[in-house]
Motif scaffolding. Structure first.
Motif, short mmCIF file in Angstrom:
data_model
loop_
_atom_site.label_atom_id
_atom_site.label_comp_id
_atom_site.label_asym_id
_atom_site.label_seq_id
_atom_site.Cartn_x
_atom_site.Cartn_y
_atom_site.Cartn_z
N UNK A 1 1.14 -1.25 -0.28
CA UNK A 1 -0.10 0.12 -0.13
C UNK A 1 0.59 1.20 0.51
N UNK A 2 0.50 1.92 -1.03
CA UNK A 2 1.43 3.31 -0.79
C UNK A 2 1.02 4.45 0.81
N UNK A 3 2.10 4.95 0.29
CA UNK A 3 2.03 6.18 1.75
C UNK A 3 1.52 7.37 0.34
N UNK A 4 0.84 8.27 0.63
CA UNK A 4 0.65 9.26 0.10
C UNK A 4 0.17 10.37 1.14
N UNK A 5 1.33 11.00 1.16
CA UNK A 5 1.78 12.77 1.94
C UNK A 5 0.59 13.97 2.13
N UNK A 6 0.02 14.18 2.73
CA UNK A 6 -1.00 15.11 2.43
C UNK A 6 -1.26 16.26 3.13
N UNK A 7 -1.17 17.56 2.73
CA UNK A 7 -0.96 18.65 3.40
C UNK A 7 -2.15 19.48 3.07
N UNK A 8 -2.72 19.92 4.27
CA UNK A 8 -3.92 20.12 4.02
C UNK A 8 -3.08 21.89 4.62
N UNK A 9 -4.20 22.71 3.30
CA UNK A 9 -4.16 24.07 3.22
C UNK A 9 -5.24 25.21 3.94
N UNK A 10 -5.26 26.37 4.53
CA UNK A 10 -5.83 26.65 5.31
C UNK A 10 -7.66 26.74 5.01
N UNK A 13 -9.38 23.59 6.26
CA UNK A 13 -9.61 23.34 8.06
C UNK A 13 -10.41 23.02 8.63
N UNK A 14 -10.62 21.76 8.75
CA UNK A 14 -12.03 21.03 9.50
C UNK A 14 -12.68 20.31 8.63
N UNK A 15 -12.31 20.29 7.94
CA UNK A 15 -12.96 19.32 6.85
C UNK A 15 -11.99 17.94 6.93
N UNK A 16 -12.39 16.49 6.63
CA UNK A 16 -12.12 15.13 6.89
C UNK A 16 -11.11 15.17 5.15
N UNK A 17 -10.61 14.08 5.59
CA UNK A 17 -9.15 14.27 4.55
C UNK A 17 -10.05 12.86 2.99
N UNK A 18 -9.55 12.85 2.23
CA UNK A 18 -9.57 11.52 1.43
C UNK A 18 -9.74 10.28 2.16
N UNK A 29 -12.77 9.64 -1.42
CA UNK A 29 -13.76 10.39 -1.64
C UNK A 29 -13.35 11.75 -1.21
N UNK A 30 -12.95 12.57 -2.11
CA UNK A 30 -12.54 14.52 -1.43
C UNK A 30 -13.50 15.08 -2.04
N UNK A 31 -13.00 16.41 -1.03
CA UNK A 31 -14.35 16.91 -0.27
C UNK A 31 -13.92 17.97 -0.80
N UNK A 32 -15.11 19.35 -1.17
CA UNK A 32 -15.28 20.31 -2.02
C UNK A 32 -14.66 21.54 -0.40
N UNK A 33 -13.72 21.88 -0.46
CA UNK A 33 -12.72 23.64 0.47
C UNK A 33 -12.96 24.73 -0.21
N UNK A 51 -8.77 21.84 -1.29
CA UNK A 51 -7.55 22.23 0.63
C UNK A 51 -6.65 21.40 0.23
N UNK A 52 -6.38 20.56 -0.48
CA UNK A 52 -5.13 19.55 0.19
C UNK A 52 -3.55 19.65 -1.31
#
Length: 157
Positions: A1-10, A13-18, A29-33, A51-52
């Motif tokens: 399983x590959x590791x994907x690094x994620x940087x959350x942009x301001x 904030x408060x939204x779920x990660x994929x 799932x990707x969500x609207x920031x 936002x990612x």
């Protein structure tokens, strides 16, 4: 399983990660920031930020694909499907959504707008291995196949 690094942009904030909604899901799932709702009119498109930023391992891509429920129920799909996020891309992941509804849409029968709200699940992301080809020019004829040059529906409906 590959590791994907994620940087959350301001703005994410408060939204779920994929996230995968079931244990057998291929797409996360990707969500609207977004801060304000975005209305996509019939036939219109909009680029929706997630936002990612992500860092994929070398040899992988992330494919951004439509969510089947949005497509079937609302006529909303990813315009360049699947969109590709390359392993060396470090910008924000954004999703180009298009509203396929029109007055002649067989599914809806009417031209309707669709509203995206903050946190709505807008697309899915599939992380997949990539093979890069070695392209080689030849002056010879290409190897024959049964199909030959038939394309664009030549094998039937």
């Amino acid at each position: 399983m590959p590791k994907v690094l994620i940087k959350r942009l301001p703005h994410a904030e408060g939204l779920p990660l994929p996230s995968y909604q079931t244990s057998g899901a291929a797409g996360a799932d990707l969500v609207a920031a977004i801060d304000e709702p975005i209305v996509i009119g019939p036939g219109a498109r909009a680029m929706i930020p997630t936002g990612l930023k992500i860092a994929l391992p070398e040899g992988y891509e992330a494919q951004v694909r439509p969510r089947s429920g949005l497509a079937a129920k609302h006529g909303i799909t990813v315009l360049n499907s699947p969109g590709t996020v390359d392993a060396d891309y470090r910008g924000e992941v954004k999703v180009i959504l298009v509203n396929t509804n029109s007055a002649s849409s067989p599914m809806s029968g009417r031209a309707t707008s669709f509203t995206i709200e903050r946190g709505d699940r807008i697309a899915q992301m599939v992380v997949a291995p990539v093979t890069q080809a070695n392209f080689e020019v030849t002056e010879d004829d290409l190897p024959e196949t049964l199909r030959g040059e038939g394309g664009f529906g030549s094998t039937g409906v």
